[in-house]
Design an enzyme around this catalytic site. Sequence first.
Site, PDB file in Angstrom:
ATOM      1  N   ARG A 563      33.173  35.177  43.981  1.00 33.67           N
ATOM      2  CA  ARG A 563      32.516  34.169  43.164  1.00 33.67           C
ATOM      3  C   ARG A 563      32.629  34.516  41.683  1.00 33.67           C
ATOM      4  O   ARG A 563      32.552  35.681  41.306  1.00 33.67           O
ATOM      5  CB  ARG A 563      31.017  34.078  43.522  1.00 33.67           C
ATOM      6  CG  ARG A 563      30.717  33.772  44.964  1.00 33.67           C
ATOM      7  CD  ARG A 563      30.997  32.371  45.390  1.00 33.67           C
ATOM      8  NE  ARG A 563      30.377  31.355  44.561  1.00 33.67           N
ATOM      9  CZ  ARG A 563      30.342  30.067  44.912  1.00 33.67           C
ATOM     10  NH1 ARG A 563      30.842  29.655  46.070  1.00 33.67           N
ATOM     11  NH2 ARG A 563      29.789  29.193  44.127  1.00 33.67           N
ATOM     12  N   VAL A 564      32.757  33.489  40.876  1.00 34.65           N
ATOM     13  CA  VAL A 564      32.764  33.709  39.438  1.00 34.65           C
ATOM     14  C   VAL A 564      31.524  33.098  38.786  1.00 34.65           C
ATOM     15  O   VAL A 564      31.406  33.035  37.577  1.00 34.65           O
ATOM     16  CB  VAL A 564      34.040  33.142  38.785  1.00 34.65           C
ATOM     17  CG1 VAL A 564      35.255  33.932  39.236  1.00 34.65           C
ATOM     18  CG2 VAL A 564      34.204  31.668  39.113  1.00 34.65           C
ATOM     19  N   ASP A 565      30.588  32.608  39.618  1.00 38.66           N
ATOM     20  CA  ASP A 565      29.348  32.075  39.056  1.00 38.66           C
ATOM     21  C   ASP A 565      28.195  33.020  39.430  1.00 38.66           C
ATOM     22  O   ASP A 565      28.428  34.120  39.899  1.00 38.66           O
ATOM     23  CB  ASP A 565      29.085  30.649  39.575  1.00 38.66           C
ATOM     24  CG  ASP A 565      29.130  30.576  41.105  1.00 38.66           C
ATOM     25  OD1 ASP A 565      29.178  31.638  41.759  1.00 38.66           O
ATOM     26  OD2 ASP A 565      29.105  29.454  41.636  1.00 38.66           O
ATOM     27  N   ASP A 566      26.985  32.594  39.218  1.00 43.33           N
ATOM     28  CA  ASP A 566      25.862  33.482  39.489  1.00 43.33           C
ATOM     29  C   ASP A 566      25.403  33.407  40.939  1.00 43.33           C
ATOM     30  O   ASP A 566      24.218  33.313  41.234  1.00 43.33           O
ATOM     31  CB  ASP A 566      24.710  33.188  38.527  1.00 43.33           C
ATOM     32  CG  ASP A 566      25.031  33.736  37.151  1.00 43.33           C
ATOM     33  OD1 ASP A 566      25.708  34.778  37.091  1.00 43.33           O
ATOM     34  OD2 ASP A 566      24.628  33.119  36.158  1.00 43.33           O
TER      35      ASP A 566
END
Length: 695
Positions: A563-566
């Site tokens: 994942r590149v989000d929170d």
Amino acid sequence: ELGPSDLCHVESMSHNPSGAGKINKLNAVILGDSLASEEDDLILPSAQFSQSALISSQQQYENMYKKSVDDPAGFWSEIASEFYWKEKWNPNEVCKENLDITKGQVSIEWFKGASTNICYNAVDLHVSAGNGDKVAIYWEGNEPGQDGQLTYSQLLDSVCQLASYLKEVGVRKGDAVIIYLPMLMELPIAMLACARIGAVHSVVFAGFSAESLAQRIIDCKPKIVITCNAVRRGPKVIFLKDIVDTALTESAKNNVSVDICLTYENTSAMKREETKWQDGRDVWWQDVVPNFPTKCDVEWVDAEDPLFLLYTSGSTGKPKGVLHTTGGYMVYTATTFKYAFDYKPSDIYWCTADCGWITGHSYVTYGPLLNGASVLVFEGAPNYPDAGRCWDIVDKYKVTIFYTAPTLVRSLMREGDEFVKHYSRKSLRVLGSVGEPINPSAWRWFFNVVGDSRCPISDTWWQTETGGFMILPIPGAWPQKPGSATFPFFGVQPAIVDEKGKEIEGECSGYLCIKKSWPGAFRTLFGDHERYETTYFKPFAGYYFTGDGCSRDKDGYYWLTGRVDDVINVSGHRIGTAEVESALVSHPQCAEAAVVGVEHEVKGQGIYAFVTLKEGVPYSEGLRKSLILTVRNQIGAFAAPDKIHWAPGLPKTRSGKIMRRILRKIASRQLNELGDTSTLADPGVVDQLIALADC
Ligand code: WT7
């Protein structure tokens, strides 16, 4: 207009030492394994496997893939024609979509105007085709020796009885039903019964806390909640009905009252006499359902009528109600199941996922049953009574397809090969992996030890939102590379884009997007279409944005890097950092919290929480435990932080934004890679945090 620079994920990506916004492939690492060396390592399916496979060569895949993207309507119509439809779709309007937010509202429709019923296709059709005596569900209980089974005819009877009951108590097409059950046969039965009458099920994983359950009840306002009194998982007993009671009290406070709590008496865990009871609301399943007729008319629904809601975590606090509709989802889950596992009618299929997650929806219940498969449902814990339990079950049922998560592979790998080698596992033919990137060393152990170097591994990349598999190696067709999910499924058009949303071709790294819709795509977030558009379609106009980083190697293989989000991925469970933070700050002694993911040997990612206490509150072990307990109570045990790091202050920019990039480096002890800290409002906090790292 919101550009990608407004997204938290850009910050997440820029912690890569190779520079802002780039995932440098050569530096790409999945759980300690460098991927660079894996790129040239091809593992071929055996000639014997390929010869009898549904898709037996790269060429055959490529021909089908080409057809699927050149003429998606034609490709999917042909497949859809193999299902039963009460009324057919308009051939000129198979798919209507707008993924481009700059051109108006985002919308996706497949087979609109056609009517069908997924339960009818998954159950009735097999019975009327003469396969009523085939086993639909094998059930293995928590304790070895405890088991059961249902043929397709018996499954149909059970589904109809529950469906008749639901109708009788007033559940109608479009009504929501919450299902909070462990892995009993009654869980898929309940899902199918809802589908049969057009009710919208929302299964809540039975590891979620009362608060999380209440939140979901309040959001979708079900007429009825279906649960059981208790369940054994490994050596523990979990009192599910108590959790439901608390959740119902909580939702009543929010003016959402549920009329009926249908409770299955799970006698192996708890007797009914010991169960707390609210007369008028609570009903024993066994007292009512068996009295209803084993025939129940099917409700024909539009292909675009909702089938289910499944809540999942995003980068803000409130869980998202991912909504899937009927027709496209049916066609897509059945087709992906068939090809991803090279399904044959003689297979015995076991997926270790719980029906509380999307994997259990698409690949325990719908996909396999639509194919008329025999599915194993396992109630217990995979390491109970010991680490050989899975292989014991494989031998007992002669399982041919075994689909699980990397976290389980890694935890069993740690227990040593003996537990595996003690069992024959000769029946196994295909293995599968899902939930997070599988690191090459776990891949190799799974392949060599569990599969005796004989079984291809289908590493399936997909999401709650995608409904079904998106990128996966079709066994029999493709040489595999350990750690790569390889190539897109039919009709799936991936694009790797840079920070500006420009598609990059060839060998590259970036953000993974999808260009066109596919039948199994989610259609909206329940009650919040705007959030649907903002989260998934605004970051890169014209595309569906997955939230994952990805690279493509020189041979065109896709490598998912996380994942590149929170959002963090703990043992394949998706958890929003914001959810954990809001649970922590609800603790009376907590002033502020910041949560990041950190590499974890077994879970893939662990939860690492920086906690600032209120003025004057001293650090203590007791407080640490009580903070963790707060998270367990508010979300569920699976979301409990692995580490609480005391933080006198958090690194913030002058505008007050927490710099997670720095926290991630501190959490992973990469202290020489902290980068520029001069923009912090108080650079001194970094040294304070480092000093407290091992306290
Ligand atoms: C996220 C979706 C859908 C299955 C269960 C999880 C990660 C999932 C893989 C894979 C690399 C994977 C992604 C994705 N993920 N499968 N085979 N290789 N990453 O569903 O809770 O919706 O999570 O899980 O990061 O975005 P989910």
